[in-house]
Design a protein around this motif. Structure first.
Motif, PDB file in Angstrom:
ATOM      1  N   ASP A 142     145.973  65.451 -20.523  1.00 34.52           N
ATOM      2  CA  ASP A 142     145.443  66.736 -20.112  1.00 34.52           C
ATOM      3  C   ASP A 142     145.111  67.498 -21.370  1.00 34.52           C
ATOM      4  OD1 ASP A 142     144.156  68.489 -18.353  1.00 34.52           O
ATOM      5  OD2 ASP A 142     145.923  69.321 -17.817  1.00 34.52           O
ATOM      6  N   PHE A 143     143.886  67.677 -21.884  1.00 36.81           N
ATOM      7  CA  PHE A 143     143.505  68.607 -22.871  1.00 36.81           C
ATOM      8  C   PHE A 143     143.280  69.835 -22.317  1.00 36.81           C
ATOM      9  CE2 PHE A 143     142.617  64.357 -24.917  1.00 36.81           C
ATOM     10  CZ  PHE A 143     143.063  64.869 -26.433  1.00 36.81           C
ATOM     11  N   LYS A 144     143.935  70.771 -23.115  1.00 36.92           N
ATOM     12  CA  LYS A 144     143.841  72.433 -22.794  1.00 36.92           C
ATOM     13  C   LYS A 144     142.786  72.992 -23.749  1.00 36.92           C
ATOM     14  CE  LYS A 144     147.147  72.208 -19.952  1.00 36.92           C
ATOM     15  NZ  LYS A 144     146.838  71.665 -18.593  1.00 36.92           N
ATOM     16  N   LEU A 145     142.225  72.036 -24.674  1.00 33.31           N
ATOM     17  CA  LEU A 145     141.436  72.462 -25.694  1.00 33.31           C
ATOM     18  C   LEU A 145     139.925  72.542 -24.973  1.00 33.31           C
ATOM     19  CD1 LEU A 145     142.362  70.338 -28.567  1.00 33.31           C
ATOM     20  CD2 LEU A 145     142.967  72.635 -28.252  1.00 33.31           C
ATOM     21  N   ARG A 146     138.794  73.394 -25.394  1.00 34.55           N
ATOM     22  CA  ARG A 146     137.570  73.581 -24.727  1.00 34.55           C
ATOM     23  C   ARG A 146     136.616  72.423 -25.613  1.00 34.55           C
ATOM     24  NH1 ARG A 146     135.058  79.141 -25.861  1.00 34.55           N
ATOM     25  NH2 ARG A 146     133.287  77.912 -25.354  1.00 34.55           N
TER      26      ARG A 146
ATOM     27  N   GLN B  95     135.070  73.159 -29.925  1.00 34.42           N
ATOM     28  CA  GLN B  95     136.092  72.754 -30.755  1.00 34.42           C
ATOM     29  C   GLN B  95     136.196  71.402 -31.650  1.00 34.42           C
ATOM     30  OE1 GLN B  95     138.720  75.322 -31.368  1.00 34.42           O
ATOM     31  NE2 GLN B  95     139.026  73.968 -32.912  1.00 34.42           N
ATOM     32  N   GLN B  96     136.077  71.605 -32.595  1.00 32.38           N
ATOM     33  CA  GLN B  96     135.898  70.580 -33.657  1.00 32.38           C
ATOM     34  C   GLN B  96     137.364  69.658 -33.485  1.00 32.38           C
ATOM     35  OE1 GLN B  96     133.296  69.305 -35.630  1.00 32.38           O
ATOM     36  NE2 GLN B  96     134.712  67.414 -35.544  1.00 32.38           N
TER      37      GLN B  96
ATOM     38  N   LYS C 115     132.599  66.837 -27.360  1.00 35.69           N
ATOM     39  CA  LYS C 115     131.325  66.670 -28.122  1.00 35.69           C
ATOM     40  C   LYS C 115     131.373  66.584 -29.552  1.00 35.69           C
ATOM     41  CE  LYS C 115     128.913  66.975 -24.359  1.00 35.69           C
ATOM     42  NZ  LYS C 115     128.958  65.659 -23.694  1.00 35.69           N
ATOM     43  N   ASN C 116     132.328  67.335 -30.053  1.00 38.89           N
ATOM     44  CA  ASN C 116     132.708  67.649 -31.476  1.00 38.89           C
ATOM     45  C   ASN C 116     133.959  66.822 -31.925  1.00 38.89           C
ATOM     46  OD1 ASN C 116     130.455  69.361 -32.012  1.00 38.89           O
ATOM     47  ND2 ASN C 116     131.585  70.989 -31.088  1.00 38.89           N
ATOM     48  N   ILE C 117     133.833  65.556 -32.028  1.00 41.75           N
ATOM     49  CA  ILE C 117     134.966  64.807 -32.470  1.00 41.75           C
ATOM     50  C   ILE C 117     134.477  63.955 -33.857  1.00 41.75           C
ATOM     51  CG2 ILE C 117     136.318  64.487 -30.317  1.00 41.75           C
ATOM     52  CD1 ILE C 117     134.717  62.308 -29.465  1.00 41.75           C
TER      53      ILE C 117
END
Length: 138
Positions: free
Chosen positions: A85-89, A93-94, A118-120
């Motif tokens: 469960d990611f808490k990152l936007r 966020q790259q 999106k930014n991976i």
């Protein structure tokens, strides 16, 4: 067919046991009928310059991570990534992803993309390439 069996064996070693099949004709067959998303890659040398601009995710096992990792990297083993469960936007966020040599991080990018990130970016050559780059800069 021999290559397909090798890929399936490799996926099983990584902990994937419910493999549905292999695409006959490869990716070119798929591209002729569907839109295909691509993976953004970055070389270890380029990553060194940009690493402060995002989060770093190490998808190797806990044991591999404990034996050495990139400063500020968070460890989320590939086998745990689907349920993490990611808490990152997800939109701005790259995320820089690396494994040991590049295979697991490529799979991880697909999973993260499906989760809406999106930014991976995949670090080509993984931890091995990052270590080699560090040695060259010393």
């Amino acid at each position: 067919m021999e290559n397909s069996e090798a890929v399936i064996d490799h996926l099983i070693k990584l902990g994937y046991f419910h493999i549905v099949g292999v695409l006959e004709g490869g990716i070119e067959t798929w591209k002729s009928k569907e839109t295909v998303a691509s993976i953004r890659n970055i070389r270890a040398r380029e990553f060194d310059k940009k690493s402060v601009q995002g989060h770093i995710v190490d998808v190797r096992t806990e044991k591999e991570f404990k034996s050495g990792h990139i400063d500020n990297a968070m460890n989320i083993p590939l086998t745990d990534l689907v349920n993490f469960d990611f808490k990152l936007r997800k939109d701005d966020q790259q995320l820089y992803i690396y494994g040991q040599s590049g295979y697991r991080s490529t799979v991880a990018l697909s999973i993260l993309s499906l989760k809406g990130f999106k930014n991976i970016c995949n670090i080509q050559g993984g931890y091995k390439a990052l270590q080699n780059e560090e040695k060259e800069n010393q």
